[in-house]
Design a protein around this motif. Structure first.
Motif, PDB file in Angstrom:
ATOM      1  N   LYS A  73     -17.511 -94.430  60.164  1.00  0.00           N
ATOM      2  CA  LYS A  73     -18.447 -94.419  61.358  1.00  0.00           C
ATOM      3  C   LYS A  73     -18.435 -95.451  62.378  1.00  0.00           C
ATOM      4  O   LYS A  73     -18.248 -95.067  63.716  1.00  0.00           O
ATOM      5  N   THR A  74     -17.877 -96.746  61.843  1.00  0.00           N
ATOM      6  CA  THR A  74     -18.118 -97.743  62.937  1.00  0.00           C
ATOM      7  C   THR A  74     -16.524 -97.498  63.704  1.00  0.00           C
ATOM      8  O   THR A  74     -16.608 -97.589  65.025  1.00  0.00           O
ATOM      9  N   CYS A  75     -15.662 -97.162  63.036  1.00  0.00           N
ATOM     10  CA  CYS A  75     -14.221 -96.846  63.743  1.00  0.00           C
ATOM     11  C   CYS A  75     -14.299 -95.831  64.754  1.00  0.00           C
ATOM     12  O   CYS A  75     -13.878 -96.076  65.656  1.00  0.00           O
ATOM     13  N   HIS A  76     -15.085 -94.812  64.016  1.00  0.00           N
ATOM     14  CA  HIS A  76     -14.988 -93.595  64.939  1.00  0.00           C
ATOM     15  C   HIS A  76     -15.830 -93.818  66.494  1.00  0.00           C
ATOM     16  O   HIS A  76     -15.542 -93.322  67.391  1.00  0.00           O
ATOM     17  N   ARG A  77     -16.993 -94.344  66.209  1.00  0.00           N
ATOM     18  CA  ARG A  77     -17.840 -94.858  67.141  1.00  0.00           C
ATOM     19  C   ARG A  77     -17.227 -95.531  68.249  1.00  0.00           C
ATOM     20  O   ARG A  77     -17.394 -95.156  69.506  1.00  0.00           O
ATOM     21  N   PHE A  78     -16.456 -96.445  67.850  1.00  0.00           N
ATOM     22  CA  PHE A  78     -15.653 -97.559  68.726  1.00  0.00           C
ATOM     23  C   PHE A  78     -14.598 -96.629  69.449  1.00  0.00           C
ATOM     24  O   PHE A  78     -14.328 -96.663  70.726  1.00  0.00           O
ATOM     25  N   LYS A  79     -13.887 -95.749  68.939  1.00  0.00           N
ATOM     26  CA  LYS A  79     -12.765 -94.990  69.510  1.00  0.00           C
ATOM     27  C   LYS A  79     -13.411 -93.968  70.651  1.00  0.00           C
ATOM     28  O   LYS A  79     -12.940 -93.994  71.849  1.00  0.00           O
ATOM     29  N   THR A  80     -14.812 -93.546  70.201  1.00  0.00           N
ATOM     30  CA  THR A  80     -15.354 -92.652  70.996  1.00  0.00           C
ATOM     31  C   THR A  80     -15.871 -93.139  72.277  1.00  0.00           C
ATOM     32  O   THR A  80     -15.668 -92.544  73.353  1.00  0.00           O
ATOM     33  N   SER A  81     -16.394 -94.271  72.189  1.00  0.00           N
ATOM     34  CA  SER A  81     -17.126 -95.014  73.296  1.00  0.00           C
ATOM     35  C   SER A  81     -15.965 -95.714  74.221  1.00  0.00           C
ATOM     36  O   SER A  81     -16.344 -95.832  75.522  1.00  0.00           O
ATOM     37  N   THR A  82     -14.843 -96.328  73.549  1.00  0.00           N
ATOM     38  CA  THR A  82     -14.036 -96.829  74.574  1.00  0.00           C
ATOM     39  C   THR A  82     -12.942 -96.308  74.763  1.00  0.00           C
ATOM     40  O   THR A  82     -12.007 -96.515  75.883  1.00  0.00           O
ATOM     41  N   PHE A  83     -12.334 -95.133  74.411  1.00  0.00           N
ATOM     42  CA  PHE A  83     -11.254 -94.296  74.462  1.00  0.00           C
ATOM     43  C   PHE A  83     -11.716 -92.714  74.982  1.00  0.00           C
ATOM     44  O   PHE A  83     -10.980 -92.480  75.913  1.00  0.00           O
ATOM     45  N   ASP A  84     -12.219 -92.197  74.043  1.00  0.00           N
ATOM     46  CA  ASP A  84     -12.337 -90.682  74.301  1.00  0.00           C
ATOM     47  C   ASP A  84     -13.205 -90.649  75.500  1.00  0.00           C
ATOM     48  O   ASP A  84     -12.728 -89.831  76.402  1.00  0.00           O
ATOM     49  N   VAL A  85     -14.219 -91.155  75.669  1.00  0.00           N
ATOM     50  CA  VAL A  85     -15.218 -90.731  76.588  1.00  0.00           C
ATOM     51  C   VAL A  85     -14.251 -91.137  78.070  1.00  0.00           C
ATOM     52  O   VAL A  85     -14.603 -90.432  78.927  1.00  0.00           O
ATOM     53  N   PRO A  86     -14.183 -92.489  78.309  1.00  0.00           N
ATOM     54  CA  PRO A  86     -13.487 -92.822  79.448  1.00  0.00           C
ATOM     55  C   PRO A  86     -12.243 -91.887  79.830  1.00  0.00           C
ATOM     56  O   PRO A  86     -12.198 -91.619  81.120  1.00  0.00           O
ATOM     57  N   VAL A  87     -11.513 -91.361  78.982  1.00  0.00           N
ATOM     58  CA  VAL A  87     -10.245 -90.636  79.428  1.00  0.00           C
ATOM     59  C   VAL A  87     -10.911 -89.222  79.631  1.00  0.00           C
ATOM     60  O   VAL A  87     -10.180 -88.798  80.608  1.00  0.00           O
ATOM     61  N   GLN A  88     -11.830 -88.502  78.951  1.00  0.00           N
ATOM     62  CA  GLN A  88     -12.442 -87.259  79.401  1.00  0.00           C
ATOM     63  C   GLN A  88     -12.816 -87.388  81.122  1.00  0.00           C
ATOM     64  O   GLN A  88     -12.753 -86.585  81.861  1.00  0.00           O
ATOM     65  N   ALA A  89     -13.556 -88.414  81.215  1.00  0.00           N
ATOM     66  CA  ALA A  89     -14.392 -88.561  82.566  1.00  0.00           C
ATOM     67  C   ALA A  89     -13.273 -88.848  83.356  1.00  0.00           C
ATOM     68  O   ALA A  89     -13.365 -88.214  84.780  1.00  0.00           O
ATOM     69  N   LYS A  90     -12.114 -89.725  83.289  1.00  0.00           N
ATOM     70  CA  LYS A  90     -11.185 -89.714  84.076  1.00  0.00           C
ATOM     71  C   LYS A  90     -10.386 -88.376  84.455  1.00  0.00           C
ATOM     72  O   LYS A  90     -10.341 -88.084  85.610  1.00  0.00           O
ATOM     73  N   THR A  91     -10.012 -87.718  83.426  1.00  0.00           N
ATOM     74  CA  THR A  91      -9.610 -86.297  83.424  1.00  0.00           C
ATOM     75  C   THR A  91     -10.454 -85.131  84.538  1.00  0.00           C
ATOM     76  O   THR A  91      -9.832 -84.665  85.224  1.00  0.00           O
ATOM     77  N   LYS A  92     -11.606 -85.329  84.213  1.00  0.00           N
ATOM     78  CA  LYS A  92     -12.492 -84.594  85.105  1.00  0.00           C
ATOM     79  C   LYS A  92     -12.497 -85.118  86.516  1.00  0.00           C
ATOM     80  O   LYS A  92     -12.435 -84.104  87.429  1.00  0.00           O
ATOM     81  N   ARG A  93     -12.409 -86.248  86.762  1.00  0.00           N
ATOM     82  CA  ARG A  93     -12.430 -86.769  88.132  1.00  0.00           C
ATOM     83  C   ARG A  93     -11.149 -86.474  88.904  1.00  0.00           C
ATOM     84  O   ARG A  93     -11.237 -85.798  90.070  1.00  0.00           O
ATOM     85  N   VAL A  94      -9.880 -86.450  88.097  1.00  0.00           N
ATOM     86  CA  VAL A  94      -8.743 -86.103  88.607  1.00  0.00           C
ATOM     87  C   VAL A  94      -8.390 -84.431  88.890  1.00  0.00           C
ATOM     88  O   VAL A  94      -8.058 -84.020  90.051  1.00  0.00           O
ATOM     89  N   ASN A  95      -9.014 -84.104  87.788  1.00  0.00           N
ATOM     90  CA  ASN A  95      -9.174 -82.152  88.184  1.00  0.00           C
ATOM     91  C   ASN A  95     -10.126 -81.876  89.388  1.00  0.00           C
ATOM     92  O   ASN A  95      -9.659 -81.124  90.052  1.00  0.00           O
ATOM     93  N   ASP A  96     -11.163 -82.667  89.374  1.00  0.00           N
ATOM     94  CA  ASP A  96     -11.908 -82.155  90.599  1.00  0.00           C
ATOM     95  C   ASP A  96     -11.381 -82.521  91.825  1.00  0.00           C
ATOM     96  O   ASP A  96     -11.467 -81.615  92.849  1.00  0.00           O
ATOM     97  N   ARG A  97     -10.816 -83.625  92.002  1.00  0.00           N
ATOM     98  CA  ARG A  97     -10.095 -84.119  93.245  1.00  0.00           C
ATOM     99  C   ARG A  97      -8.849 -83.193  93.628  1.00  0.00           C
ATOM    100  O   ARG A  97      -8.732 -82.856  94.673  1.00  0.00           O
ATOM    101  N   HIS A  98      -8.149 -82.602  92.512  1.00  0.00           N
ATOM    102  CA  HIS A  98      -7.109 -81.692  92.579  1.00  0.00           C
ATOM    103  C   HIS A  98      -7.693 -80.416  93.277  1.00  0.00           C
ATOM    104  O   HIS A  98      -7.142 -79.824  93.886  1.00  0.00           O
ATOM    105  N   ASN A  99      -8.894 -80.057  92.768  1.00  0.00           N
ATOM    106  CA  ASN A  99      -9.207 -78.852  93.250  1.00  0.00           C
ATOM    107  C   ASN A  99     -10.210 -78.811  94.338  1.00  0.00           C
ATOM    108  O   ASN A  99     -10.741 -77.826  94.848  1.00  0.00           O
ATOM    109  N   GLY A 100     -10.308 -79.989  95.099  1.00  0.00           N
ATOM    110  CA  GLY A 100     -10.953 -80.237  96.168  1.00  0.00           C
ATOM    111  C   GLY A 100     -12.493 -80.295  96.110  1.00  0.00           C
ATOM    112  O   GLY A 100     -13.305 -80.156  96.950  1.00  0.00           O
ATOM    113  N   ILE A 101     -12.955 -80.787  94.938  1.00  0.00           N
ATOM    114  CA  ILE A 101     -14.464 -80.876  94.704  1.00  0.00           C
ATOM    115  C   ILE A 101     -14.618 -82.052  94.904  1.00  0.00           C
ATOM    116  O   ILE A 101     -14.036 -83.258  94.592  1.00  0.00           O
TER     117      ILE A 101
END
Length: 137
Positions: A73-101
């Motif tokens: 649980k410790t390793c999974h929580r670390f990866k989720t909070s420091t890697f997965d969530v920021p990457v997903q947020a950046k992907t959403k921002r880049v996608n929104d910008r590309h679509n003119g949102i």
């Protein structure tokens, strides 16, 4: 906005990953908060979580045994909070910008107009002694 489909592991894939791990955490490297190349090896008796790595859960074909990592649980929580969530947020921002949102405009105001200084006091204030006669006696 529609959510991306997640490709979850089957029970058979989870069983095979747990057997492959020897009931020890398979997390390796800095993505999981460990020194590069080091494996966690924490016992999975207190709980196991199955992580999609290196391909994220939203990629088609990411539900295979090769992409399933049995982690504590410790390793999974670390990866989720420091890697997965920021990457997903950046992907959403880049996608929104590309679509003119764009971010909704906010109303900006200079605030209330400054009131002129009051000049109505033409006589000096007098200190009233004995304002409450019943108390001062």
């Amino acid at each position: 906005m529609a959510r991306s489909r997640r490709y979850e592991f089957s029970k058979q894939t989870k069983r095979e990953a747990l057997q492959r791990s020897g009931k020890l955490c398979e997390a390796v490297g800095s993505v999981y908060g460990l020194p590069p190349g080091q494996r966690c090896n924490a016992p999975l008796d207190s709980g196991v979580e199955f992580d999609h790595y290196p391909a994220p859960a939203t990629d088609k074909g990411s539900d295979t045994l090769e992409n399933c990592v049995a982690t504590c649980k410790t390793c999974h929580r670390f990866k989720t909070s420091t890697f997965d969530v920021p990457v997903q947020a950046k992907t959403k921002r880049v996608n929104d910008r590309h679509n003119g949102i764009r971010k909704a405009p906010t109303m900006r105001s200079a605030g209330f107009a400054k009131a002129p200084k009051q000049r109505s006091a033409t006589r000096p204030l007098k200190k009233r002694v004995g304002y409450f006669p019943e108390i001062s006696q």
